[in-house]
Design a protein around this motif. Sequence first.
Motif, PDB file in Angstrom:
ATOM      1  N   PHE A  98       2.035   6.629   2.468  1.00 45.02           N
ATOM      2  CA  PHE A  98       2.824   5.861   1.506  1.00 45.02           C
ATOM      3  C   PHE A  98       1.992   5.535   0.267  1.00 45.02           C
ATOM      4  N   GLY A  99       0.702   5.333   0.436  1.00 47.36           N
ATOM      5  CA  GLY A  99      -0.167   5.084  -0.713  1.00 47.36           C
ATOM      6  C   GLY A  99      -0.279   6.300  -1.605  1.00 47.36           C
ATOM      7  N   GLY A 111       1.124   6.550  -5.375  1.00 44.89           N
ATOM      8  CA  GLY A 111       0.262   6.937  -6.486  1.00 44.89           C
ATOM      9  C   GLY A 111       0.874   8.050  -7.317  1.00 44.89           C
ATOM     10  N   ILE A 112       1.492   9.019  -6.651  1.00 48.18           N
ATOM     11  CA  ILE A 112       2.145  10.113  -7.374  1.00 48.18           C
ATOM     12  C   ILE A 112       3.314   9.582  -8.191  1.00 48.18           C
ATOM     13  N   ILE A 113       4.112   8.702  -7.606  1.00 47.20           N
ATOM     14  CA  ILE A 113       5.251   8.132  -8.332  1.00 47.20           C
ATOM     15  C   ILE A 113       4.763   7.318  -9.522  1.00 47.20           C
TER      16      ILE A 113
END
Length: 68
Positions: free
Chosen positions: A26-27, A31-33
């Motif tokens: 989820f991290g 980060g990508i989002i």
Amino acid sequence: MPIERETIIERPSSTETVVVDSGSPFGVIGGIIAAVFAVILIVWLVNGGISTNGDTVNVDLPNVTVTE
């Protein structure tokens, strides 16, 4: 006269196992989002951001006096 003996005991070197936590997926997804959002925001600001399509915006500011 007593005979002295020296005994050498060699122990195998111990190995250590290091476990590295790579973090939750989820991290990485967050980060990508966040990176995509930042790129979209920068492109939006470079292209004018909040614009009025060339119209003039008048803002009436109040007169301010500072006294001690």
